[in-house]
Design an enzyme around this catalytic site. Structure first.
Site, PDB file in Angstrom:
ATOM      1  N   ASP A   1      -2.805 125.035 -30.562  1.00 15.63           N
ATOM      2  CA  ASP A   1      -2.935 126.136 -31.054  1.00 15.63           C
ATOM      3  C   ASP A   1      -4.307 126.299 -31.914  1.00 15.63           C
ATOM      4  O   ASP A   1      -5.012 125.365 -32.323  1.00 15.63           O
ATOM      5  CB  ASP A   1      -1.870 126.162 -32.132  1.00 15.63           C
TER       6      ASP A   1
ATOM      7  N   GLU B   1      -5.063 127.477 -26.321  1.00 11.78           N
ATOM      8  CA  GLU B   1      -4.693 128.841 -26.771  1.00 11.78           C
ATOM      9  C   GLU B   1      -6.284 129.301 -27.519  1.00 11.78           C
ATOM     10  O   GLU B   1      -6.531 128.915 -28.615  1.00 11.78           O
ATOM     11  CB  GLU B   1      -3.740 128.726 -27.851  1.00 11.78           C
TER      12      GLU B   1
HETATM   13  C1  NOJ Z   1      -1.463 131.465 -32.542  1.00 11.92           C
HETATM   14  C2  NOJ Z   1      -0.174 131.614 -32.575  1.00 11.92           C
HETATM   15  O1  NOJ Z   1       0.432 132.055 -31.347  1.00 11.92           O
HETATM   16  C3  NOJ Z   1      -0.067 132.673 -33.783  1.00 11.92           C
HETATM   17  O2  NOJ Z   1       1.330 132.893 -33.652  1.00 11.92           O
HETATM   18  C4  NOJ Z   1      -0.190 132.119 -34.997  1.00 11.92           C
HETATM   19  O3  NOJ Z   1      -0.392 133.052 -36.285  1.00 11.92           O
HETATM   20  C5  NOJ Z   1      -1.691 131.415 -35.013  1.00 11.92           C
HETATM   21  N1  NOJ Z   1      -2.228 130.753 -33.907  1.00 11.92           N
HETATM   22  C6  NOJ Z   1      -2.215 130.833 -36.239  1.00 11.92           C
HETATM   23  O4  NOJ Z   1      -1.472 128.975 -35.757  1.00 11.92           O
END
Ligand code: NOJ
Length: 528
Positions: free
Chosen positions: A196, A238
């Site tokens: 993430d 991500e």
């Molecule tokens: C990406 C996640 O998909 C999202 O839901 C989140 O708010 C942010 N990263 C921060 O962790």
């Protein structure tokens, strides 16, 4: 290389199925629904954060990185779920959220104490002026990446909500602790980890504090550790970034195995409304080659807003006008709506986008509920409107939980076009012509065509800007994909007489594609 031909399915644990009647979905609930997921034909289940969390950011604010939130179950429930997933030949992926923790995490609670020996586990400053070139991401609610902490008597750095202080990756203890978190979940049996918010690990003055060389170096170290200690496990980046930056997360095949293909997502929607596929072509042309052994993750929607951070101002305005005419539908720099309402509930548009998604280079990520065309409740807080309970049945409670719907963690969809009585799994499973059955068939077709996962990719000039064309080729197959983004029929010449692989329909040297139709084609002599 399982991930190159897999279909991924994203599940917010609280939203899927409530096994114990408390109004919150749980791990045992997912376990009970594995028959459904296997029937649907998805291969890898991506479980959204199930960690203990004060839920300031839907569970992405973690207060225990190696625990399971009480309302979701126990570590034993998780083990049992993973065993059951593996017993069916399926895979499982978890989020690793280590750019930041919750401010309730014991690490932060310790670090903020005056004189704390672990102060520099987080990023502190006496002024909120440092790293001034870094953008704010949650623009609707945050006006700075710094927040004042009374206890510490200093500002701390956070790229997301102020409740999510960023860890300090310059600290070797942090890096070691993060490696142990990764080991913990791989030991538990996860096959993949979604990394993430990975672009933001390090901060450096005079930069935008994204995609820094130090971040890539750490990811490579993590990859080497995983390859050295485990078999067949993957890292997914991500990174919501421009093409050249996203591709950097795949390294030379020595960083993440997968990265989401953010750049091609908004163009799919733009093309629909412009009735012109040129934006998709531009995005795909701008996509660099990726190293052998890696893979894109392609998606239409997920649990976040449909992000428009990386598109031009003109395209952003176009997207807002077309897809979020009510300003309440907008969130941060994006649109907080689900797929079917974005597509005005038009099945042909849904089918077209899936025909493309499932044949683009990459492995598709489906978002729970989109397979039945679920709607949204965009007036709910933050992104909750796209995280409402799964609609299993057309009854009060939607077959999601036996609790009183007033006690559900997020209310059910009430819009009459998308309410559980109208949109639910049970009725669509029973109906041969339903959207759900159509999605299932398309997934089955895809799984018979590994070329769509591992084949090379080349654009075709169809002679009509409304019609997207490309070829997917490997040693066994040569597949042509055509997709008509216009509402009107289009005729396209084919390189040779072809067969439509999904229907077996035999074609001459032209094909007429109705408005919003797609076709997967192979030459008559093709082995498919
Ligand atoms: C990406 C996640 O998909 C999202 O839901 C989140 O708010 C942010 N990263 C921060 O962790």
């Amino acid at each position: 290389m399982w991930f190159q031909t897999a279909t991924f399915y994203e599940i917010p644990v609280h939203a899927f199925y409530d096994s114990n009647g408390d109004g919150v979905g749980d791990l045992a609930g997912i376990h009970e629904k594995l028959d459904y997921l296997e029937w649907l034909g998805v291969d890898c289940l991506w479980l959204l954060p199930f960690y203990p969390s004060p839920m300031a950011d839907g569970g992405y604010d973690v207060s225990d990185l190696t625990g399971v939130a009480e309302e979701f179950g126990t570590l034993d429930d998780l083990r049992a779920l993973l065993d059951a997933i593996h017993a069916r030949g399926m895979y499982a992926m978890a989020d690793v959220i280590v750019n930041h923790t919750s401010d309730q995490h014991p690490w932060f609670q310790a670090a903020r104490q005056p004189g704390s020996p672990s102060r520099d586990w987080y990023v502190w400053s006496e002024t909120p002026e440092r790293y001034g070139d870094a953008r704010v991401i949650f623009v609707d609610t945050q006006d700075s990446n710094w927040a004042w902490d009374e206890v510490a008597g200093a500002y701390y750095w956070h790229r997301f909500y102020a409740e999510q202080p960023d860890l300090n990756f310059d600290n070797p203890d942090v890096r070691e602790a993060v490696k142990n978190v990764v080991r913990f979940w791989l030991d538990m049996g996860f096959d993949g980890l979604r990394m993430d918010a990975i672009p933001y690990l390090y901060e450096r003055e005079g930069t935008i504090c994204e995609n820094l060389p130090e971040t890539h170096a750490f990811l490579k170290e993590l990859r080497a550790m995983i390859d050295g200690e485990y078999e067949d496990r993957i890292m997914l980046a991500e990174a919501n970034q421009l093409p050249a930056e996203v591709v950097a997360y795949l390294g030379d095949g020595d960083e993440c195995h997968m990265a989401y293909h953010f750049p091609v997502m908004p163009p799919l929607y733009m093309a629909l409304r412009r009735e012109d596929a040129s934006d998709i072509v531009t995005a795909l042309e701008a996509t660099p080659e990726i190293p052998a052994g890696s893979q894109w993750g392609v998606f239409l929607r997920n649990h976040d807003e449909l992000t428009l951070e990386m598109v031009t101002e003109e395209d952003r305005q176009f997207m807002y006008e077309q897809y979020a005419p009510d300003p309440a539908m907008r969130k941060n720099i994006g649109i907080r709506r689900r797929l079917m309402p974005l597509l005005a509930n038009e099945r042909s548009q849904f089918e077209l986008l899936h025909g493309v998604l499932l044949s683009l280079p990459g492995s598709p990520f489906l978002y729970y509920g989109d397979e039945i065309g679920m709607g949204d409740e965009y007036l709910l807080r933050d992104r909750d409107g796209v995280r409402t309970p799964m609609q299993w049945k057309g009854e009060p409670g939607a077959g999601f939980s036996t609790a009183d719907p007033d006690r559900f963690y997020i209310p059910l969809v009430t819009d009459p076009d998308y309410a559980p009585e109208v949109v639910n799994v049970e009725s669509q499973q029973a109906d041969e012509g339903s959207l759900l059955r159509w999605v299932r068939t398309l997934l089955a077709d895809r799984s018979r065509l590994p070329v769509l996962g591992n084949g090379s990719f080349a654009l075709i000039d169809t002679g009509d800007p409304a019609v997207l064309g490309y070829r997917r080729t490997n040693d066994e197959a040569d597949l042509t994909v055509l997709a008509n983004f216009a509402t009107t029929p289009r005729v396209v010449s084919l390189a040779a007489p072809m067969t439509e692989v999904r229907t077996g329909r035999s074609l001459g040297e032209t094909i007429e594609l109705p408005g919003h139709a797609f076709s997967w084609l192979a030459e008559h002599t093709g082995a498919i």
